[in-house]
Motif scaffolding. Structure first.
Motif, PDB file in Angstrom:
ATOM      1  N   LEU A  32       8.942  -3.965 -22.036  1.00 42.41           N
ATOM      2  CA  LEU A  32       9.605  -2.937 -22.396  1.00 42.41           C
ATOM      3  C   LEU A  32       8.273  -1.681 -23.179  1.00 42.41           C
ATOM      4  O   LEU A  32       7.978  -0.423 -22.588  1.00 42.41           O
ATOM      5  N   GLU A  33       8.170  -2.322 -24.293  1.00 40.38           N
ATOM      6  CA  GLU A  33       6.246  -1.626 -24.509  1.00 40.38           C
ATOM      7  C   GLU A  33       5.506  -2.975 -24.678  1.00 40.38           C
ATOM      8  O   GLU A  33       5.733  -3.620 -25.157  1.00 40.38           O
ATOM      9  N   GLY A  34       4.445  -2.248 -24.901  1.00 38.55           N
ATOM     10  CA  GLY A  34       3.429  -2.607 -25.454  1.00 38.55           C
ATOM     11  C   GLY A  34       2.236  -3.800 -24.402  1.00 38.55           C
ATOM     12  O   GLY A  34       2.982  -3.461 -22.863  1.00 38.55           O
ATOM     13  N   THR A  35       2.093  -4.478 -24.748  1.00 34.50           N
ATOM     14  CA  THR A  35       1.237  -5.330 -23.765  1.00 34.50           C
ATOM     15  C   THR A  35       1.369  -7.203 -24.482  1.00 34.50           C
ATOM     16  O   THR A  35       1.006  -7.374 -25.551  1.00 34.50           O
ATOM     17  N   VAL A  36       1.623  -7.793 -23.305  1.00 36.90           N
ATOM     18  CA  VAL A  36       1.853  -9.082 -24.346  1.00 36.90           C
ATOM     19  C   VAL A  36       0.577 -10.509 -23.211  1.00 36.90           C
ATOM     20  O   VAL A  36       0.794 -10.030 -21.718  1.00 36.90           O
ATOM     21  N   THR A  37       0.666 -11.761 -23.468  1.00 41.41           N
ATOM     22  CA  THR A  37       0.073 -12.943 -22.777  1.00 41.41           C
ATOM     23  C   THR A  37       1.156 -14.182 -22.579  1.00 41.41           C
ATOM     24  O   THR A  37       1.347 -14.311 -23.657  1.00 41.41           O
ATOM     25  N   ILE A  38       1.157 -13.779 -20.936  1.00 41.26           N
ATOM     26  CA  ILE A  38       2.192 -15.008 -20.717  1.00 41.26           C
ATOM     27  C   ILE A  38       2.154 -15.735 -19.901  1.00 41.26           C
ATOM     28  O   ILE A  38       1.133 -15.823 -19.403  1.00 41.26           O
ATOM     29  N   TYR A  39       1.331 -17.459 -20.438  1.00 43.14           N
ATOM     30  CA  TYR A  39       0.844 -18.276 -20.149  1.00 43.14           C
ATOM     31  C   TYR A  39       1.737 -19.240 -19.453  1.00 43.14           C
ATOM     32  O   TYR A  39       3.318 -19.233 -19.714  1.00 43.14           O
ATOM     33  N   ALA A  62       3.492  -2.661 -19.893  1.00 40.96           N
ATOM     34  CA  ALA A  62       5.574  -2.034 -19.905  1.00 40.96           C
ATOM     35  C   ALA A  62       5.183  -1.847 -18.682  1.00 40.96           C
ATOM     36  O   ALA A  62       4.563  -1.669 -17.945  1.00 40.96           O
ATOM     37  N   GLY A  63       7.026  -2.366 -18.422  1.00 41.75           N
ATOM     38  CA  GLY A  63       7.390  -1.901 -16.825  1.00 41.75           C
ATOM     39  C   GLY A  63       6.886  -2.898 -15.901  1.00 41.75           C
ATOM     40  O   GLY A  63       7.023  -2.334 -14.729  1.00 41.75           O
ATOM     41  N   GLN A  64       6.277  -4.287 -15.721  1.00 39.42           N
ATOM     42  CA  GLN A  64       5.469  -5.608 -15.270  1.00 39.42           C
ATOM     43  C   GLN A  64       7.006  -7.002 -15.839  1.00 39.42           C
ATOM     44  O   GLN A  64       7.883  -6.392 -16.999  1.00 39.42           O
ATOM     45  N   PHE A  65       7.325  -7.731 -14.675  1.00 41.41           N
ATOM     46  CA  PHE A  65       7.935  -8.179 -14.684  1.00 41.41           C
ATOM     47  C   PHE A  65       7.503  -9.850 -14.443  1.00 41.41           C
ATOM     48  O   PHE A  65       6.571  -9.282 -13.751  1.00 41.41           O
ATOM     49  N   ILE A  66       8.211 -10.259 -14.927  1.00 42.30           N
ATOM     50  CA  ILE A  66       7.793 -12.190 -14.689  1.00 42.30           C
ATOM     51  C   ILE A  66       8.824 -12.909 -14.590  1.00 42.30           C
ATOM     52  O   ILE A  66      10.268 -13.098 -14.944  1.00 42.30           O
ATOM     53  N   ASN A  67       8.717 -13.865 -13.409  1.00 40.05           N
ATOM     54  CA  ASN A  67      10.221 -14.679 -13.309  1.00 40.05           C
ATOM     55  C   ASN A  67       9.345 -16.010 -13.582  1.00 40.05           C
ATOM     56  O   ASN A  67       8.064 -16.704 -12.923  1.00 40.05           O
ATOM     57  N   LYS A 102      -1.408 -10.940 -28.437  1.00 44.00           N
ATOM     58  CA  LYS A 102      -2.568 -10.953 -29.036  1.00 44.00           C
ATOM     59  C   LYS A 102      -3.008  -9.153 -29.266  1.00 44.00           C
ATOM     60  O   LYS A 102      -4.066  -8.857 -29.336  1.00 44.00           O
ATOM     61  N   SER A 103      -2.262  -8.229 -28.834  1.00 41.93           N
ATOM     62  CA  SER A 103      -2.290  -7.229 -28.962  1.00 41.93           C
ATOM     63  C   SER A 103      -2.875  -6.329 -30.637  1.00 41.93           C
ATOM     64  O   SER A 103      -1.876  -7.673 -31.428  1.00 41.93           O
ATOM     65  N   SER A 104      -2.625  -5.207 -31.472  1.00 37.94           N
ATOM     66  CA  SER A 104      -2.596  -4.671 -32.107  1.00 37.94           C
ATOM     67  C   SER A 104      -0.930  -3.647 -32.363  1.00 37.94           C
ATOM     68  O   SER A 104      -1.000  -3.282 -33.813  1.00 37.94           O
ATOM     69  N   SER A 105      -0.202  -3.877 -31.330  1.00 36.51           N
ATOM     70  CA  SER A 105       1.079  -3.408 -31.603  1.00 36.51           C
ATOM     71  C   SER A 105       2.117  -4.051 -31.496  1.00 36.51           C
ATOM     72  O   SER A 105       1.369  -5.688 -31.194  1.00 36.51           O
ATOM     73  N   ILE A 106       3.095  -4.044 -31.754  1.00 35.68           N
ATOM     74  CA  ILE A 106       4.596  -4.518 -31.208  1.00 35.68           C
ATOM     75  C   ILE A 106       5.282  -4.960 -29.929  1.00 35.68           C
ATOM     76  O   ILE A 106       4.574  -3.440 -29.265  1.00 35.68           O
ATOM     77  N   VAL A 107       5.166  -5.971 -29.354  1.00 36.47           N
ATOM     78  CA  VAL A 107       5.703  -6.101 -28.283  1.00 36.47           C
ATOM     79  C   VAL A 107       7.512  -6.181 -27.823  1.00 36.47           C
ATOM     80  O   VAL A 107       7.558  -6.968 -28.721  1.00 36.47           O
ATOM     81  N   ARG A 108       8.106  -5.342 -27.187  1.00 38.73           N
ATOM     82  CA  ARG A 108       8.903  -5.477 -26.687  1.00 38.73           C
ATOM     83  C   ARG A 108       9.451  -5.363 -25.554  1.00 38.73           C
ATOM     84  O   ARG A 108       8.942  -4.879 -24.402  1.00 38.73           O
ATOM     85  N   MET A 109      10.719  -6.726 -25.214  1.00 41.86           N
ATOM     86  CA  MET A 109      10.907  -7.296 -23.856  1.00 41.86           C
ATOM     87  C   MET A 109      12.466  -7.432 -24.026  1.00 41.86           C
ATOM     88  O   MET A 109      12.880  -7.544 -24.868  1.00 41.86           O
TER      89      MET A 109
END
Length: 115
Positions: A55-62, A72-77, A89-96
């Motif tokens: 929903l918000e931010g950038t997140v790294t998912i291994y 934001a706007g991307q989906f992973i299954n 790893k970013s300097s902003s909050i991530v919300r998903m």
């Protein structure tokens, strides 16, 4: 029918982690929040697939050791058996959002975080 107000629920780790709006009987649904630098223990599910929508931010998912940077706007299954590790790893909050199905109580198997 079920109506839940997000403000009535709490994040698992105070200001971060999952905030479950629904747990069972057929699926789990949560709002997930990570502060800068926070992560969540690597794990997999034997039965449930897990889906994240950023929903918000950038997140790294291994997933199985391979990093995927989602914005934001991307989906992973993530399929059952796929080891996944989430880190901000970013300097902003991530919300998903996170949806897990089919519901099975106690389906999480923790593993080592990627190096």
């Amino acid at each position: 029918m079920l109506i839940i107000d997000e403000k009535d629920k709490k994040f698992r780790f105070g200001d971060s982690g999952p905030k479950y709006l629904m747990q069972g009987p057929r699926m789990n649904f949560a709002l997930v929040q990570f502060m800068p630098g926070q992560d969540f223990q690597a794990h997999y599910h034997e039965v449930m697939e897990e889906n994240f929508f950023v929903l918000e931010g950038t997140v790294t998912i291994y997933v199985n050791g391979t990093p995927h940077e989602l914005n934001a706007g991307q989906f992973i299954n993530i399929e059952p058996g796929e080891i996944h590790y989430v880190v901000n790893k970013s300097s902003s909050i991530v919300r998903m959002t996170a949806a897990l199905a089919p519901f099975k109580d106690s389906d999480k198997v923790e593993t080592e975080n990627p190096k």
